[in-house]
Design an enzyme around this catalytic site. Sequence first.
Site, PDB file in Angstrom:
ATOM      1  N   SER A   1       0.672  -1.244  -0.282  1.00  0.00           N
ATOM      2  CA  SER A   1      -0.043   0.249   0.055  1.00  0.00           C
ATOM      3  C   SER A   1       0.382   1.298   0.490  1.00  0.00           C
ATOM      4  O   SER A   1       0.114   2.379   0.259  1.00  0.00           O
ATOM      5  CB  SER A   1      -0.610  -0.476   1.136  1.00  0.00           C
ATOM      6  OG  SER A   1      -1.578  -1.142   2.113  1.00  0.00           O
TER       7      SER A   1
ATOM      8  N   HIS B   1      -2.210  -3.437  -6.506  1.00  0.00           N
ATOM      9  CA  HIS B   1      -2.729  -3.374  -5.270  1.00  0.00           C
ATOM     10  C   HIS B   1      -4.400  -2.703  -5.339  1.00  0.00           C
ATOM     11  O   HIS B   1      -4.955  -2.047  -5.935  1.00  0.00           O
ATOM     12  CB  HIS B   1      -2.250  -1.284  -5.363  1.00  0.00           C
ATOM     13  CG  HIS B   1      -2.467  -1.153  -3.698  1.00  0.00           C
ATOM     14  ND1 HIS B   1      -3.302   0.052  -2.955  1.00  0.00           N
ATOM     15  CD2 HIS B   1      -3.086  -1.648  -2.627  1.00  0.00           C
ATOM     16  CE1 HIS B   1      -3.827   0.461  -2.630  1.00  0.00           C
ATOM     17  NE2 HIS B   1      -3.368  -0.402  -1.249  1.00  0.00           N
TER      18      HIS B   1
ATOM     19  N   GLU C   1      -4.980  -0.364  -8.262  1.00  0.00           N
ATOM     20  CA  GLU C   1      -4.085   0.417  -8.740  1.00  0.00           C
ATOM     21  C   GLU C   1      -3.515  -0.551  -9.060  1.00  0.00           C
ATOM     22  O   GLU C   1      -2.103  -1.202  -8.405  1.00  0.00           O
ATOM     23  CB  GLU C   1      -3.207   1.529  -7.889  1.00  0.00           C
ATOM     24  CG  GLU C   1      -4.921   2.433  -6.710  1.00  0.00           C
ATOM     25  CD  GLU C   1      -4.392   3.330  -5.638  1.00  0.00           C
ATOM     26  OE1 GLU C   1      -4.863   3.842  -5.614  1.00  0.00           O
ATOM     27  OE2 GLU C   1      -3.776   2.490  -4.987  1.00  0.00           O
TER      28      GLU C   1
ATOM     29  N   ASN D   1      -4.798   5.708  -1.039  1.00  0.00           N
ATOM     30  CA  ASN D   1      -3.769   5.594   0.687  1.00  0.00           C
ATOM     31  C   ASN D   1      -3.736   7.250   0.273  1.00  0.00           C
ATOM     32  O   ASN D   1      -2.970   7.735   1.932  1.00  0.00           O
ATOM     33  CB  ASN D   1      -3.480   4.529   0.662  1.00  0.00           C
ATOM     34  CG  ASN D   1      -3.531   3.125   0.930  1.00  0.00           C
ATOM     35  OD1 ASN D   1      -5.068   3.168   0.741  1.00  0.00           O
ATOM     36  ND2 ASN D   1      -3.307   2.272   0.700  1.00  0.00           N
TER      37      ASN D   1
END
Length: 596
Positions: free
Chosen positions: A121, A142, A154, A192
Amino acid sequence: MAREFTSVGVVGLGTMGAGIVEVFARNGIDVVAVEISAAAVERGRATLTGSTDRAVAKGKLAEADRDALLARVDWQVGLDALHSVDLVIEAVPEHLDLKQRIFAELDRVCKPEAILATNTSSLSVTEISVATTRPNQVIGIHFFNPAPVMKLVEVVRTVVTSADVVADVEALCERLGKVDVTISDRAGFIANALLFGYLNHAVSMFESRYATREDIDAAMKLGCGLPMGPLALMDLIGLDTAYEILDTMYRRGGRDRRHAPVPLIKQMVTAGLLGRKSGRGFYTYERPGSPVVVPDEHTPVTTGGALADGARAIAKVGIVGSGTMATGIIEVFAKAGYEVISVTRGAEKSAKVCEAVKTSLNKGVVRGKLSEEDRDAALGRVTWSATLDHLADVDLVVEAVIEELSVKKALFASLDEICKPGVVLATTTSSLPVIDVAMATQRPADVIGLHFFNPAPIMPLVEIVQTIRTSGETSATARAVCAALGKTGVVCGDRSGFIVNALLFPYLNDAVKMLEASYSTADDIDYAMKLGCGYPMGPFELLDVVGLDVSLAIQRELYLELREPGFAPAPLLEHLVTAGYLGRKSGRGFRDHTKR
Ligand SMILES: NC(=O)c1ccc[n+]([C@@H]2O[C@H](COP(=O)([O-])OP(=O)(O)OC[C@H]3O[C@@H](n4cnc5c(N)ncnc54)[C@H](O)[C@@H]3O)[C@@H](O)[C@H]2O)c1
């Protein structure tokens, strides 16, 4: 022609890994699922079985399909089992040295053409890739939590990831029914980077007892339509994982203090309170791994709307103002059975407000949500006045006049002279300090903020803002009134932005900064938040709806009060406002609305 993936490996079957196994197996791809020990394999298998059994019970998956899905998974201990897969996704804990060791080992074990992917992440995919002899075949994939549900992936390409590997992975995501955004290797990628500052800030609100866990979570769910509150989301992510992500983002992302993990997180991790996976985090769960929250010693005792803690009885309510908020609030109180006195600055304004309330109530009748009798009864409860003197014997006043401190202070000084003792005086301000308004009266203990959201008849949330002078009785009365209105009242302190705006606007501002840095496009950032985090609107959609001028003003207030460098308004936001690009209301903001 995109590469055909017939079998993939997943390393680490925790919160994310088990979900990723399900995503592949559901889409007809054979999976070799690898863990560190037989016990960990069993945990992973139990997670997958639990999830697919729930899908069957909900009628979302046929029994035969579940059996076929489970049969596609080969459970193994140790990386050696991955010798013939086409792609490996690693989902072990967020530690660079561990990931590098695993990638070096995967490089040795896997066939030369295999793609090696990490689900990290926040760590650098580039740094992970250089642990192998094939960095051009290393990529970030991701997934979002829970992987079977969230649509976004992602795809993170490093400077050396080869173009055909990126294309193959993008095609694979499409086959999995996911929407991918491809981005470069930056701490936190899109989602994130925008999410964790907000989560950390929410934890700091909880840590400083600014508001309770229930109130912080309810505020963001009901005020912004988010699928879950920030503290419940921390529990879902896992506090250990969240700690590592914040820590890495702090170090890699320019040492932004907002990413320095709030000390409470580390304490909770040390104490084994990891969230859902350990059965206890900010909340307590039925058992480890369960999504079901059970009451614990912090669970508030509900009084079911009954008068509690010395709340005063309220029957007659004065509402001052003639704008959108006042109009909505009159309707809310009248519908809930209160006797309402509306005070405006003139008969003409009163007539307009009365018309607006009628129109809104009629809409309710047309939609079948309100009977004609109830509409008439609600209207019958409202008296229209143009003089504050008529508020002499009300039990509660709700002020919703223009957002200017001098005007509000003068009004409260008048109310102080007119109203009988013991009346609760409430302001609906969304940005001014409630204490300033309170100190314009001789009875600051009776003054409180009641921050309704727009449109008031629809939005279920009210922020109840206590100043340092507000009495317990006043606060209890405000809570009882919100409950009687059918609203969720959340109690917070008198700080700029209260709960919702303080958590929402810095996130929107960060999205603008990300766009300004050309890391991604407005469309991809909007997708990332909607499909990765379940937000009802992406940040740029929301900014255009709220208005860029309004957003900038709120962000400035937050910055001025908290002096947090990370809250400084994004220059791009200032420029757009200067240029008159204010969002939908002016036809153009981040997007051009004249063409749609
Ligand atoms: N939790 C989230 O919401 C989330 C979302 C997206 C991405 N991620 C990322 O996914 C990765 C995994 O996070 P998580 O939350 O699933 O962690 P987790 O702690 O829930 O699971 C990690 C698993 O890896 C296993 N493991 C440890 N060492 C191993 C080894 N040498 N070989 C095989 N398995 C090993 C552990 O036994 C554990 O089951 C992290 O990089 C994290 O940043 C997490």
